[in-house]
Design a protein around this motif. Structure first.
Motif, PDB file in Angstrom:
ATOM      1  N   PRO A 147      66.024 -16.617  37.685  1.00 30.16           N
ATOM      2  CA  PRO A 147      66.973 -17.734  37.630  1.00 30.16           C
ATOM      3  C   PRO A 147      66.883 -18.642  38.842  1.00 30.16           C
ATOM      4  O   PRO A 147      66.229 -18.327  39.843  1.00 30.16           O
ATOM      5  CB  PRO A 147      68.332 -17.027  37.574  1.00 30.16           C
ATOM      6  CG  PRO A 147      68.096 -15.723  38.252  1.00 30.16           C
ATOM      7  CD  PRO A 147      66.702 -15.328  37.878  1.00 30.16           C
ATOM      8  N   SER A 148      67.545 -19.784  38.752  1.00 32.66           N
ATOM      9  CA  SER A 148      67.592 -20.735  39.856  1.00 32.66           C
ATOM     10  C   SER A 148      68.129 -20.072  41.117  1.00 32.66           C
ATOM     11  O   SER A 148      68.993 -19.195  41.053  1.00 32.66           O
ATOM     12  CB  SER A 148      68.491 -21.921  39.488  1.00 32.66           C
ATOM     13  OG  SER A 148      68.723 -22.751  40.610  1.00 32.66           O
ATOM     14  N   ARG A 149      67.614 -20.492  42.260  1.00 30.52           N
ATOM     15  CA  ARG A 149      68.094 -19.946  43.532  1.00 30.52           C
ATOM     16  C   ARG A 149      69.227 -20.792  44.117  1.00 30.52           C
ATOM     17  O   ARG A 149      69.790 -20.441  45.150  1.00 30.52           O
ATOM     18  CB  ARG A 149      66.942 -19.867  44.527  1.00 30.52           C
ATOM     19  CG  ARG A 149      65.878 -18.841  44.133  1.00 30.52           C
ATOM     20  CD  ARG A 149      64.770 -18.753  45.157  1.00 30.52           C
ATOM     21  NE  ARG A 149      63.781 -17.739  44.792  1.00 30.52           N
ATOM     22  CZ  ARG A 149      62.701 -17.461  45.502  1.00 30.52           C
ATOM     23  NH1 ARG A 149      62.454 -18.134  46.614  1.00 30.52           N
ATOM     24  NH2 ARG A 149      61.861 -16.520  45.113  1.00 30.52           N
ATOM     25  N   GLU A 150      69.538 -21.897  43.470  1.00 29.27           N
ATOM     26  CA  GLU A 150      70.599 -22.758  43.984  1.00 29.27           C
ATOM     27  C   GLU A 150      71.969 -22.148  43.727  1.00 29.27           C
ATOM     28  O   GLU A 150      72.177 -21.401  42.765  1.00 29.27           O
ATOM     29  CB  GLU A 150      70.511 -24.142  43.339  1.00 29.27           C
ATOM     30  CG  GLU A 150      69.276 -24.924  43.741  1.00 29.27           C
ATOM     31  CD  GLU A 150      69.269 -26.323  43.147  1.00 29.27           C
ATOM     32  OE1 GLU A 150      70.299 -26.725  42.565  1.00 29.27           O
ATOM     33  OE2 GLU A 150      68.229 -26.997  43.247  1.00 29.27           O
ATOM     34  N   LEU A 151      72.902 -22.477  44.585  1.00 31.13           N
ATOM     35  CA  LEU A 151      74.281 -22.023  44.437  1.00 31.13           C
ATOM     36  C   LEU A 151      74.934 -22.804  43.308  1.00 31.13           C
ATOM     37  O   LEU A 151      74.991 -24.030  43.336  1.00 31.13           O
ATOM     38  CB  LEU A 151      75.040 -22.254  45.744  1.00 31.13           C
ATOM     39  CG  LEU A 151      76.537 -21.935  45.735  1.00 31.13           C
ATOM     40  CD1 LEU A 151      76.782 -20.469  45.435  1.00 31.13           C
ATOM     41  CD2 LEU A 151      77.164 -22.327  47.071  1.00 31.13           C
ATOM     42  N   ASP A 152      75.435 -22.099  42.291  1.00 29.36           N
ATOM     43  CA  ASP A 152      76.075 -22.817  41.191  1.00 29.36           C
ATOM     44  C   ASP A 152      77.527 -23.104  41.556  1.00 29.36           C
ATOM     45  O   ASP A 152      78.300 -22.208  41.882  1.00 29.36           O
ATOM     46  CB  ASP A 152      75.970 -22.070  39.858  1.00 29.36           C
ATOM     47  CG  ASP A 152      76.221 -20.577  39.969  1.00 29.36           C
ATOM     48  OD1 ASP A 152      76.157 -20.039  41.083  1.00 29.36           O
ATOM     49  OD2 ASP A 152      76.472 -19.951  38.929  1.00 29.36           O
ATOM     50  N   GLY A 153      77.851 -24.385  41.516  1.00 21.82           N
ATOM     51  CA  GLY A 153      79.181 -24.833  41.884  1.00 21.82           C
ATOM     52  C   GLY A 153      79.396 -26.258  41.435  1.00 21.82           C
ATOM     53  O   GLY A 153      78.622 -26.801  40.635  1.00 21.82           O
ATOM     54  N   ALA A 213      71.848 -12.176  46.347  1.00 23.59           N
ATOM     55  CA  ALA A 213      70.566 -12.401  45.668  1.00 23.59           C
ATOM     56  C   ALA A 213      69.571 -13.085  46.596  1.00 23.59           C
ATOM     57  O   ALA A 213      68.387 -12.742  46.619  1.00 23.59           O
ATOM     58  CB  ALA A 213      70.779 -13.228  44.408  1.00 23.59           C
ATOM     59  N   ARG A 214      70.047 -14.058  47.391  1.00 27.41           N
ATOM     60  CA  ARG A 214      69.153 -14.768  48.303  1.00 27.41           C
ATOM     61  C   ARG A 214      68.633 -13.844  49.410  1.00 27.41           C
ATOM     62  O   ARG A 214      67.535 -14.027  49.925  1.00 27.41           O
ATOM     63  CB  ARG A 214      69.879 -15.965  48.940  1.00 27.41           C
ATOM     64  CG  ARG A 214      70.348 -17.017  47.952  1.00 27.41           C
ATOM     65  CD  ARG A 214      69.212 -17.808  47.302  1.00 27.41           C
ATOM     66  NE  ARG A 214      68.401 -17.030  46.402  1.00 27.41           N
ATOM     67  CZ  ARG A 214      68.768 -16.665  45.157  1.00 27.41           C
ATOM     68  NH1 ARG A 214      69.946 -17.011  44.684  1.00 27.41           N
ATOM     69  NH2 ARG A 214      67.954 -15.964  44.391  1.00 27.41           N
ATOM     70  N   ALA A 215      69.421 -12.866  49.789  1.00 29.17           N
ATOM     71  CA  ALA A 215      68.991 -11.916  50.814  1.00 29.17           C
ATOM     72  C   ALA A 215      67.824 -11.067  50.331  1.00 29.17           C
ATOM     73  O   ALA A 215      67.095 -10.490  51.138  1.00 29.17           O
ATOM     74  CB  ALA A 215      70.157 -11.022  51.215  1.00 29.17           C
ATOM     75  N   LYS A 216      67.629 -10.986  48.993  1.00 29.38           N
ATOM     76  CA  LYS A 216      66.551 -10.192  48.409  1.00 29.38           C
ATOM     77  C   LYS A 216      65.323 -11.035  48.067  1.00 29.38           C
ATOM     78  O   LYS A 216      64.328 -10.502  47.573  1.00 29.38           O
ATOM     79  CB  LYS A 216      67.061  -9.477  47.158  1.00 29.38           C
ATOM     80  CG  LYS A 216      68.165  -8.469  47.431  1.00 29.38           C
ATOM     81  CD  LYS A 216      68.678  -7.832  46.146  1.00 29.38           C
ATOM     82  CE  LYS A 216      69.815  -6.863  46.412  1.00 29.38           C
ATOM     83  NZ  LYS A 216      70.349  -6.274  45.156  1.00 29.38           N
ATOM     84  N   ASP A 217      65.385 -12.346  48.308  1.00 33.71           N
ATOM     85  CA  ASP A 217      64.231 -13.197  48.028  1.00 33.71           C
ATOM     86  C   ASP A 217      63.059 -12.813  48.920  1.00 33.71           C
ATOM     87  O   ASP A 217      63.238 -12.341  50.055  1.00 33.71           O
ATOM     88  CB  ASP A 217      64.586 -14.676  48.271  1.00 33.71           C
ATOM     89  CG  ASP A 217      65.503 -15.235  47.200  1.00 33.71           C
ATOM     90  OD1 ASP A 217      65.545 -14.667  46.092  1.00 33.71           O
ATOM     91  OD2 ASP A 217      66.178 -16.247  47.481  1.00 33.71           O
ATOM     92  N   ASP A 218      61.847 -13.056  48.442  1.00 32.13           N
ATOM     93  CA  ASP A 218      60.657 -12.788  49.252  1.00 32.13           C
ATOM     94  C   ASP A 218      60.700 -13.615  50.534  1.00 32.13           C
ATOM     95  O   ASP A 218      60.905 -14.835  50.501  1.00 32.13           O
ATOM     96  CB  ASP A 218      59.393 -13.130  48.467  1.00 32.13           C
ATOM     97  CG  ASP A 218      59.154 -12.182  47.310  1.00 32.13           C
ATOM     98  OD1 ASP A 218      59.719 -11.075  47.329  1.00 32.13           O
ATOM     99  OD2 ASP A 218      58.406 -12.560  46.382  1.00 32.13           O
ATOM    100  N   GLY A 219      60.508 -12.953  51.660  1.00 34.56           N
ATOM    101  CA  GLY A 219      60.476 -13.647  52.936  1.00 34.56           C
ATOM    102  C   GLY A 219      61.832 -14.047  53.477  1.00 34.56           C
ATOM    103  O   GLY A 219      61.909 -14.771  54.481  1.00 34.56           O
ATOM    104  N   ALA A 220      62.917 -13.607  52.846  1.00 31.60           N
ATOM    105  CA  ALA A 220      64.253 -13.976  53.306  1.00 31.60           C
ATOM    106  C   ALA A 220      64.525 -13.385  54.685  1.00 31.60           C
ATOM    107  O   ALA A 220      64.200 -12.225  54.944  1.00 31.60           O
ATOM    108  CB  ALA A 220      65.300 -13.480  52.315  1.00 31.60           C
ATOM    109  N   PRO A 221      65.125 -14.162  55.592  1.00 32.22           N
ATOM    110  CA  PRO A 221      65.457 -13.618  56.914  1.00 32.22           C
ATOM    111  C   PRO A 221      66.533 -12.550  56.801  1.00 32.22           C
ATOM    112  O   PRO A 221      67.378 -12.592  55.907  1.00 32.22           O
ATOM    113  CB  PRO A 221      65.969 -14.853  57.678  1.00 32.22           C
ATOM    114  CG  PRO A 221      66.442 -15.787  56.617  1.00 32.22           C
ATOM    115  CD  PRO A 221      65.534 -15.571  55.453  1.00 32.22           C
TER     116      PRO A 221
END
Length: 308
Positions: free
Chosen positions: A103-109, A135-143
């Motif tokens: 799914p999209s990585r953008e914040l839905d709001g 979810a963003r914390a689990k993205d590839d290369g996420a800090p």
């Protein structure tokens, strides 16, 4: 009426009440309805992408209709919202998927913006925000900071890239601003810069805020326009990197080779210099005249986000 018959009537009455109440209770959860509709539409878009049909007219129209419907559903979740100086909201998602893998990585709001687009604010529910951040914390290369709480996450460019999309570039945080939160609220603010390339010694000119409270989460940026003067100590740190990158660039342009690997070396030097400059800026900024004005601007932006 007495005896077993009366008990049967009471049981039947209770059953009738529950049978009519349960659908009402289920329908009274617009957030669950929104999430279910979003996930269903997203799954359909992912399936179309995997079969190479994402560009088909029927698929495009279906996704456009889904985005419109989701915007209405999320508005029902968040309720009517207005902010001083900002226009009517738009659903923040422009695409339902990042690619065929997810799914999209953008914040839905709901996204708000001023007429000149100098101020932008995305509002969502706190539960949607927390799920998105996890979810963003689990993205590839996420800090690692993305998995360390809101305060730490707000100090990374990656956080803003997905939280509040822009037409180009990314938001680079420079220094955190010490803002005061009201009771029951989380409030974070940073002074930073929207950039498309290594920032060098460019002074930051935007303030970002994150506010969580009252069941809602908000992420916004606004132009600072502080008129801040250069910090000599930090400029002095940047100059050797600039001189080295400029000299190498002149040599590369003179040699005029196709796909010269030294362009990557130039970018690396500029990145290193930019990082060194920002580290200096973070240390020196609190002692500069513009810092108090930046904090005041951030406090005013937070007040706007609170509906004041």
């Amino acid at each position: 009426m007495s005896g077993p018959f009366r008990g049967s009537v009471r049981s039947l009455a209770c059953a009738l009440i529950l049978s009519t109440a349960l659908p009402a209770l289920a329908a009274a959860d617009p957030l669950s309805d929104y999430v279910a509709a979003r996930d269903k539409a997203t799954a359909a878009s992912i399936a179309a992408a995997k079969t190479g049909k994402s560009g088909d007219d029927a698929v495009v129209k279906r996704e456009e209709a889904a985005l419109k419907d989701l915007g209405k559903r999320l508005t029902a979740v968040l309720g009517p919202i207005k902010f001083k100086g900002l226009g009517a909201p738009k659903y923040s998602l422009q695409l339902l998927i990042y690619d065929e893998s997810g799914p999209s990585r953008e914040l839905d709001g709901l996204a708000f913006a001023s007429k000149d687009y100098d101020t932008r604010l995305v509002v969502t529910s706190d539960s949607l925000f927390n799920t998105w951040l996890a979810a963003r914390a689990k993205d590839d290369g996420a800090p690692a900071a993305l998995a360390s709480g809101v305060k730490a996450a707000a100090g990374t460019p990656e956080f803003y890239t997905s939280a509040i999309a822009s037409d180009g570039g990314f938001y680079q945080p420079y220094v955190e601003l010490p803002v005061a939160a009201v009771p029951g609220e989380t409030a974070v603010a940073w002074l930073g810069l929207q950039t498309e390339e290594p920032s060098g010694n460019t002074a930051p000119n935007e303030i970002a805020i994150v506010r969580i409270g009252g069941g809602k989460a908000m992420v916004g940026v606004t132009m600072a326009k502080l008129g801040d003067k250069p910090i000599p100590a930090c400029d002095a740190i940047w100059q050797p990197f600039k001189a080295k990158a400029d000299a190498l660039q002149k040599q590369v342009e003179k040699d005029n080779k196709d796909q010269d690997p030294r362009w990557e070396e130039i970018t690396k030097i500029q990145d290193e210099g930019s990082n060194a400059y920002r580290a200096c800026f973070m240390k020196e900024a609190p002692n500069q005249p513009f810092f108090a004005a930046a904090v005041k601007k951030a406090e005013a932006f937070l007040a706007t986000a609170r509906g004041q």
